[in-house]
Design a protein around this motif. Structure first.
Motif: not given
Length: 134
Positions: A31-36, A42-44, A58-60, A109-114
């Motif tokens: 899973c890929i999450a992008i936040v501001d 912003l994107w998942f 991923a969001m966390g 922003g940031a990117v989270g992956v899990s």
């Protein structure tokens, strides 16, 4: 007044495409999450066959990285090195795989992956950030 950079939808698409390509190249379901910069989603996306729990993780990771203004690996290392009081920080996920996006020294922003090994999650996130910043 200061001018501030921010992530656009096109930026998110570029990050997501490169992150997805890195994951697929290695046959990893993530899973890929992008936040501001405030940790707002912003994107998942969830690749086929990725575990359900990876969505929240991923969001966390992305949110933690944006709000703490650092890679989540640094917080994971705090705990691994015995600083268990850090566990009381609200809303922080202590797993590698969340990376901040820096532009001109500012976090936008940031990117989270899990979904796979945490260091591989971080590599996927970095591929997305690299695609944006090149």
């Amino acid at each position: 007044m200061k001018t501030k950079s921010y992530l656009t939808l096109d930026d998110c698409k570029k990050i997501a495409a490169a992150s997805e390509a890195e994951a697929l190249k290695n046959n990893w379901a993530v899973c890929i999450a992008i936040v501001d910069d405030g940790g707002h989603l912003l994107w998942f996306q969830r690749l086929d066959k990725c575990a359900q729990a990876s969505a929240a993780i991923a969001m966390g990771k992305a949110t933690s990285s944006a709000l703490r203004r650092r890679p989540t690996k640094m917080d994971e290392d705090l705990i691994a090195n015995g600083r268990i009081a850090a566990l009381s920080m609200p809303g922080v996920l202590f797993l590698e795989g969340g990376l901040p996006i820096l532009v001109d020294g500012e976090i936008i922003g940031a990117v989270g992956v899990s979904g796979v090994k945490s260091s591989d999650d971080a590599a996927i996130a970095q591929a997305g950030i690299d695609a944006l910043l090149k």
